[in-house]
Design an enzyme around this catalytic site. Structure first.
Site, PDB file in Angstrom:
ATOM      1  N   GLU A   1      -5.202  10.523   9.079  1.00  0.00           N
ATOM      2  CA  GLU A   1      -4.244  10.350   9.031  1.00  0.00           C
ATOM      3  C   GLU A   1      -3.777  11.330  10.313  1.00  0.00           C
ATOM      4  OE1 GLU A   1      -1.023   9.733   6.575  1.00  0.00           O
ATOM      5  OE2 GLU A   1      -2.138   7.837   6.037  1.00  0.00           O
TER       6      GLU A   1
ATOM      7  N   CYS B   1      -3.746  -1.181  -2.079  1.00  0.00           N
ATOM      8  CA  CYS B   1      -4.215   0.522  -2.309  1.00  0.00           C
ATOM      9  C   CYS B   1      -5.226   0.766  -3.464  1.00  0.00           C
ATOM     10  CB  CYS B   1      -3.200   1.166  -2.732  1.00  0.00           C
ATOM     11  SG  CYS B   1      -3.080   2.756  -2.905  1.00  0.00           S
TER      12      CYS B   1
ATOM     13  N   ASP C   1       0.954  -0.962  -0.023  1.00  0.00           N
ATOM     14  CA  ASP C   1      -0.068   0.219   0.044  1.00  0.00           C
ATOM     15  C   ASP C   1       0.890   1.068   0.006  1.00  0.00           C
ATOM     16  OD1 ASP C   1      -1.784   1.697   0.317  1.00  0.00           O
ATOM     17  OD2 ASP C   1      -1.759   1.483   2.251  1.00  0.00           O
ATOM     18  N   SER C   2       0.453   2.171   0.006  1.00  0.00           N
ATOM     19  CA  SER C   2       0.859   3.829  -0.041  1.00  0.00           C
ATOM     20  C   SER C   2       1.902   3.894   1.050  1.00  0.00           C
ATOM     21  CB  SER C   2       0.267   4.857  -0.945  1.00  0.00           C
ATOM     22  OG  SER C   2      -0.934   5.051   0.132  1.00  0.00           O
TER      23      SER C   2
ATOM     24  N   HIS D   1      -8.177   4.101   3.796  1.00  0.00           N
ATOM     25  CA  HIS D   1      -7.841   4.702   4.672  1.00  0.00           C
ATOM     26  C   HIS D   1     -10.070   5.161   5.402  1.00  0.00           C
ATOM     27  CE1 HIS D   1      -4.346   6.004   4.850  1.00  0.00           C
ATOM     28  NE2 HIS D   1      -4.351   6.429   5.093  1.00  0.00           N
TER      29      HIS D   1
ATOM     30  N   CYS E   1     -11.502   3.704  -0.879  1.00  0.00           N
ATOM     31  CA  CYS E   1      -9.774   3.843  -0.469  1.00  0.00           C
ATOM     32  C   CYS E   1      -9.432   3.706   1.157  1.00  0.00           C
ATOM     33  CB  CYS E   1      -9.939   5.271  -0.164  1.00  0.00           C
ATOM     34  SG  CYS E   1      -8.548   6.441   0.473  1.00  0.00           S
TER      35      CYS E   1
HETATM   36  N1  DGL Z   1      -3.854   4.137   0.097  1.00  0.00           N
HETATM   37  C1  DGL Z   1      -4.683   5.076  -0.752  1.00  0.00           C
HETATM   38  C2  DGL Z   1      -6.182   4.434  -1.508  1.00  0.00           C
HETATM   39  O1  DGL Z   1      -6.199   3.499  -1.044  1.00  0.00           O
HETATM   40  C3  DGL Z   1      -5.338   6.017   0.396  1.00  0.00           C
HETATM   41  C4  DGL Z   1      -3.936   7.140   0.891  1.00  0.00           C
HETATM   42  C5  DGL Z   1      -2.994   7.641  -0.484  1.00  0.00           C
HETATM   43  O2  DGL Z   1      -3.606   9.028  -1.472  1.00  0.00           O
HETATM   44  O3  DGL Z   1      -1.874   7.335  -0.782  1.00  0.00           O
HETATM   45  O4  DGL Z   1      -6.009   5.286  -2.689  1.00  0.00           O
END
Ligand code: DGL
Length: 272
Positions: A153, A74, A11-12, A189, A187
């Protein structure tokens, strides 16, 4: 263990840990290797080229760790780079879009489905295209919610928080008016805002998120390929990040309900 034995999840940043938790439950015999690109998060407001480059570096790191499957946990990567990753990687791949769209397809009764995600996810129309493939009659409403990630966050997740409620109303009021009965939280989050989103959208709207569905889908395709691990010896997951592990270890510990001190390794992702 054969040389390619683990499932690589990336993931990011931290958000994909919600998927790891589901993988550990759904696939307890599997070894999970997680990479969170904490040094370069967020991806969701970056260009297609940058997201593509990051996605391939992340996958390459996992490939170097002998994974038999790569999972992009992600929404942004799955949406922007998913097709190319699937075509290019020499191992099984899944993102979160297909498994999540599949469940939304099962849940909707009136065929009106909402999708929320990062700017890049919504610009890609990934969920809409997938849903329309499942049923061309679906009406899909899309909404980017760029403030949701920084909100989460920064710890703003409580359903009673005035700021949380205001931001949710700002982004979701049109979706609420549209008459959708299903809303995809596209997403990593957004599940943390689930209670607050649910309060705003009301009981008539089913919320669908990706972690559990992606783990179940991965189990299915590993089984089809005869790649499931039947050795029941417990295997500790391994965690890697591209920035300091300090903050990550405590938050990851909360996500996964285990002590993560000294279990996370920092790597240089730019070398991949
Ligand atoms: N992990 C990203 C997503 O699910 C969210 C956080 C980001 O923008 O990197 O889209």
């Amino acid at each position: 263990m054969s040389s390619r034995d683990a499932i690589g999840v990336f993931d990011s940043g931290l958000g994909g840990l919600s998927a790891v938790k589901e993988f550990l439950n759904v696939l307890p015999n599997e070894k999970i290797i997680y990479f969170g690109d904490t040094g370069r998060v967020p991806y969701g407001n970056r260009s297609r080229d940058t997201i593509m480059k990051y996605a391939f570096q992340d996958a390459e790191f996992l490939m170097n760790n002998n994974v038999k499957m790569v999972v992009a946990a992600c929404g942004t990567v799955s949406s922007v780079a998913g097709d190319k990753l699937e075509r290019s990687l020499p191992v099984l791949y899944t993102g979160v879009v297909n498994p999540t769209a599949f469940i939304a397809d099962q849940k909707t009764k009136n065929g009106k489905i909402g999708v929320i995600g990062t700017a890049a996810t919504i610009a890609s129309h990934s969920y809409k295209l997938r849903l329309k493939k499942l049923n061309p009659d679906y009406i899909v409403y899309e909404q980017a919610c760029p403030l949701f990630v920084p909100l989460v966050e920064s710890g703003f997740i409580c359903r009673d928080d005035q700021i949380v409620r205001l931001v949710i109303k700002r982004y979701l009021s049109d979706l609420k008016e549209s008459g959708i009965d299903t809303l995809i939280l596209g997403c990593t989050h957004y599940p943390l805002l689930r209670d607050a989103i649910s309060d705003y959208m009301g009981d008539s709207v089913t919320l669908v998120d990706s972690g559990y569905e992606t783990a179940v889908y991965s189990a299915k395709i590993l089984k089809e390929q005869n790649l499931l691990n039947d050795d029941k010896a417990s295997k500790n997951p391994e965690f890697f990040v591209s920035d300091t592990p300090d903050g990550f270890e405590s938050v990851a510990g909360l996500f996964l309900g285990r002590n993560m001190e000294h279990t996370v390794t920092q790597i240089d992702i730019e070398q991949y």
